[in-house]
Write a protein that holds these residues in place. Structure first.
Motif, mmCIF file in Angstrom:
data_model
loop_
_atom_site.group_PDB
_atom_site.id
_atom_site.type_symbol
_atom_site.label_atom_id
_atom_site.label_comp_id
_atom_site.label_asym_id
_atom_site.label_seq_id
_atom_site.Cartn_x
_atom_site.Cartn_y
_atom_site.Cartn_z
ATOM 1 N N VAL A 1 12.965 58.459 36.234
ATOM 2 C CA VAL A 1 12.733 59.364 37.365
ATOM 3 C C VAL A 1 11.456 58.984 38.107
ATOM 4 O O VAL A 1 11.423 58.985 39.347
ATOM 5 N N GLN A 2 10.406 58.644 37.387
ATOM 6 C CA GLN A 2 9.166 58.238 38.052
ATOM 7 C C GLN A 2 9.377 56.972 38.877
ATOM 8 O O GLN A 2 8.846 56.839 39.992
ATOM 9 N N THR A 3 10.188 56.058 38.357
ATOM 10 C CA THR A 3 10.516 54.840 39.107
ATOM 11 C C THR A 3 11.283 55.178 40.377
ATOM 12 O O THR A 3 11.033 54.606 41.449
ATOM 13 N N ASP A 4 12.230 56.118 40.268
ATOM 14 C CA ASP A 4 12.977 56.571 41.449
ATOM 15 C C ASP A 4 12.027 57.122 42.508
ATOM 16 O O ASP A 4 12.142 56.817 43.702
ATOM 17 N N LEU A 5 11.089 57.953 42.068
ATOM 18 C CA LEU A 5 10.176 58.601 43.012
ATOM 19 C C LEU A 5 9.275 57.579 43.708
ATOM 20 O O LEU A 5 9.023 57.687 44.920
ATOM 21 N N GLN A 6 8.817 56.608 42.975
ATOM 22 C CA GLN A 6 7.993 55.567 43.600
ATOM 23 C C GLN A 6 8.808 54.764 44.613
ATOM 24 O O GLN A 6 8.313 54.419 45.690
ATOM 25 N N ARG A 7 10.053 54.486 44.265
ATOM 26 C CA ARG A 7 10.901 53.684 45.150
ATOM 27 C C ARG A 7 11.299 54.465 46.401
ATOM 28 O O ARG A 7 11.299 53.912 47.513
ATOM 29 N N ILE A 8 11.629 55.730 46.238
ATOM 30 C CA ILE A 8 12.151 56.530 47.349
ATOM 31 C C ILE A 8 11.036 57.167 48.169
ATOM 32 O O ILE A 8 11.083 57.181 49.406
ATOM 33 N N LYS A 9 9.999 57.685 47.478
ATOM 34 C CA LYS A 9 8.956 58.449 48.183
ATOM 35 C C LYS A 9 7.614 57.733 48.237
ATOM 36 O O LYS A 9 6.690 58.189 48.910
ATOM 37 N N GLY A 10 7.525 56.635 47.479
ATOM 38 C CA GLY A 10 6.300 55.843 47.521
ATOM 39 C C GLY A 10 5.150 56.410 46.720
ATOM 40 O O GLY A 10 4.011 55.946 46.854
ATOM 41 N N ILE A 11 5.404 57.413 45.883
ATOM 42 C CA ILE A 11 4.337 58.026 45.094
ATOM 43 C C ILE A 11 4.846 58.338 43.689
ATOM 44 O O ILE A 11 6.046 58.495 43.453
ATOM 45 N N LYS A 12 3.879 58.454 42.769
ATOM 46 C CA LYS A 12 4.191 58.964 41.450
ATOM 47 C C LYS A 12 4.026 60.480 41.454
ATOM 48 O O LYS A 12 3.133 61.007 42.116
ATOM 49 N N ASP A 13 4.887 61.152 40.700
ATOM 50 C CA ASP A 13 4.722 62.595 40.561
ATOM 51 C C ASP A 13 3.725 62.861 39.444
ATOM 52 O O ASP A 13 3.908 62.389 38.300
ATOM 53 N N PRO A 14 2.660 63.630 39.700
ATOM 54 C CA PRO A 14 1.624 63.827 38.683
ATOM 55 C C PRO A 14 2.115 64.580 37.450
ATOM 56 O O PRO A 14 1.648 64.320 36.329
ATOM 57 N N ASP A 15 3.044 65.514 37.619
ATOM 58 C CA ASP A 15 3.535 66.275 36.467
ATOM 59 C C ASP A 15 4.433 65.417 35.577
ATOM 60 O O ASP A 15 4.360 65.504 34.343
ATOM 61 N N ILE A 16 5.267 64.598 36.185
ATOM 62 C CA ILE A 16 6.082 63.659 35.407
ATOM 63 C C ILE A 16 5.176 62.676 34.685
ATOM 64 O O ILE A 16 5.417 62.310 33.524
ATOM 65 N N GLU A 17 4.082 62.271 35.337
ATOM 66 C CA GLU A 17 3.144 61.324 34.718
ATOM 67 C C GLU A 17 2.475 61.947 33.494
ATOM 68 O O GLU A 17 2.273 61.276 32.474
ATOM 69 N N VAL A 18 2.149 63.240 33.562
ATOM 70 C CA VAL A 18 1.572 63.921 32.410
ATOM 71 C C VAL A 18 2.545 63.898 31.237
ATOM 72 O O VAL A 18 2.168 63.612 30.085
#
Length: 463
Positions: free
Chosen positions: A425-442
């Protein structure tokens, strides 16, 4: 009786010789045929052609009376080799010679004219609810006859026992097992111990909590681990042939409502939630949506797009009707979506891995279909995780498995599956939105620390 049986067996030899001949078409196609052997026996066979360069077949033999069924076919070639993986997963390659072929293993046969991959011959008893009991393993033998090799199968059938045989072939190399990456992939594929290929698709060893169950039972799992890997991993003609053949066979298992059911009854889910046989499992169905999306992108077979659209439409209805709602500090609503659905059953729990895999496939659907509705669904499910982030973290750093119907957190998480889903999911977010989600990163970081402290390996590396 013996003359009639021999005539039909020779017919099969001629049929397989026709299958070995190259076809002058350039498309993937499937056919099904039923052949009457005598007044009480018949077989039905799926034939799959891969772009005119490779073939897969699977045969189901049935009889209403005790019957010894023999069949065989010719493998053209003056000389050849047999390869298989031994019990230590080491590749063994020996010259083809007369005699029995190894049992309990997938067999790779190559001559100067043709290549085959053969499954073992097994007999089964149908237990119902998508489950079979493995009865016996049948010997396969080979004999040099002129400029070919004759491969023989023999089955003992009764009215309650049916036989299965399958194989794939091509004049081209099916899989080069001397390549380290392909050797690693294929030596870990399981066709005989914990998994089997049957006429209606891939079956996995039944857990004791699924009914019906025996010591040797296999159930038709909605998420075909083998098909998923063949389609995703690829890398060989064999993967393309077998992956596409199984995916097309398994497509027939999609219900008119638009989902792949879990046909056995889960004792756990029945006792806790009143969920009976034939229920909807969000993880298994999301896995299969992902497989069909990847297959559509790679092979452009219209059936695969039809599959993932139909399966996702059903999932969306489930998303809308079976969820727990939460709001973030900005007033945005998020959903945690039930893992299961069964008519008249109680609400079920929401496991983090099911929720994450759904987010992942809806992001994939958005990228593939360019439809904003899929993005909105994924984002809404992501908010559900973000709002409840801290509740997923245990005191020891591991993650809790599920949000329970009464609002508590419970059950034990997998060693690394959920971590893999978080990374996806974090990879998807970086690819689609260009950012990491901080809560997923935690959640990724806390799970990773727990895995490291407990020497957990086998997980997918983070980007």
């Amino acid at each position: 009786m013996h003359l009639k049986k021999t005539i039909y067996s020779l017919f099969f030899v001629l049929l397989l010789m026709l299958l070995i001949r190259p076809l002058k078409i350039n498309a993937m196609s499937t056919t099904e045929e039923t052949i009457i052997i005598n007044d009480f026996s018949h077989y039905t066979q799926h034939n799959f052609n891969y772009n005119g360069i490779g073939k897969f077949f699977i045969r189901k033999i049935e009889s209403s009376k005790p019957f010894k069924y023999w069949t065989g076919y010719y493998l053209p070639g003056e000389s050849g080799t047999l390869s298989y993986f031994d019990n230590n997963k080491q590749l063994v390659t020996i010259p083809l010679k007369d005699g029995p072929l190894p049992s309990g293993k997938i067999l790779f046969l190559s001559t100067d004219s043709y290549n085959l991959i053969l499954g073992q011959g097994y007999t089964y008893k149908d237990l119902g609810s998508g489950t079979v009991d493995s009865q016996s393993s049948l010997p396969i033998s080979i004999k040099k006859v002129g400029s070919s090799y004759l491969i023989n199968y023999s089955y003992n059938l009764t009215e309650n026992i049916f036989g299965i045989l399958w194989g794939l072939g091509s004049k081209d190399i099916l899989v080069d097992l001397n390549k380290p990456n392909l050797n690693l992939i294929w030596r870990n594929y399981d066709f005989d111990k914990n998994a089997r290929i049957l006429f209606d698709g891939y079956h996995f060893k039944s857990p004791s909590s699924y009914l019906p169950h025996t010591a040797n039972s296999y159930w038709r799992i909605p998420s075909s681990y083998l098909t998923n890997s063949l389609i995703r991993t690829g890398g060989s003609l064999a993967s393309n042939i077998l992956g596409n053949a199984l995916l097309q066979i398994e497509s027939k298992n999609i219900q008119p409502e638009g989902f792949l059911p879990t046909l056995p009854r889960s004792t756990w889910l029945y006792n806790d939630y009143g969920i009976g046989s034939g229920f909807f499992d969000t993880r298994f169905n999301a896995d299969t949506i992902e497989t069909n999306i990847i297959a559509w992108r790679k092979f452009r077979v219209p059936q695969y797009r039809e599959n993932y659209l139909k399966l996702s439409d059903y999932y969306i209805k489930h998303f809308e009707n079976n969820h727990y709602g939460f709001f973030d500090s900005m007033g945005n609503e998020g959903y945690l979506v039930d893992d299961y659905f069964y008519p008249r059953a109680k609400y079920s729990h929401v496991s983090l891995n099911h929720q994450l895999q759904a987010i992942h496939i809806f992001y994939m659907l958005y990228e593939t279909e360019k439809d904003i509705k899929y993005l909105n669904i994924a984002d809404k499910m992501l908010i559900g995780i973000k709002v409840t982030r801290d509740r997923w973290i245990m005191a020891n750093g591991n993650l809790i498995y599920a949000y329970m119907p009464d609002g508590t957190m419970g059950l034990t998480d997998y060693p690394f599956l959920t971590y893999n889903d978080l990374v996806a999911v974090q990879t998807d977010l970086q690819r689609i939105k260009g950012i990491k989600d901080p809560d997923i990163e935690v959640l990724i970081n806390t799970k990773k620390l727990w895995m490291d402290r407990n020497n957990i390996t086998g997980y997918n590396p983070a980007f």
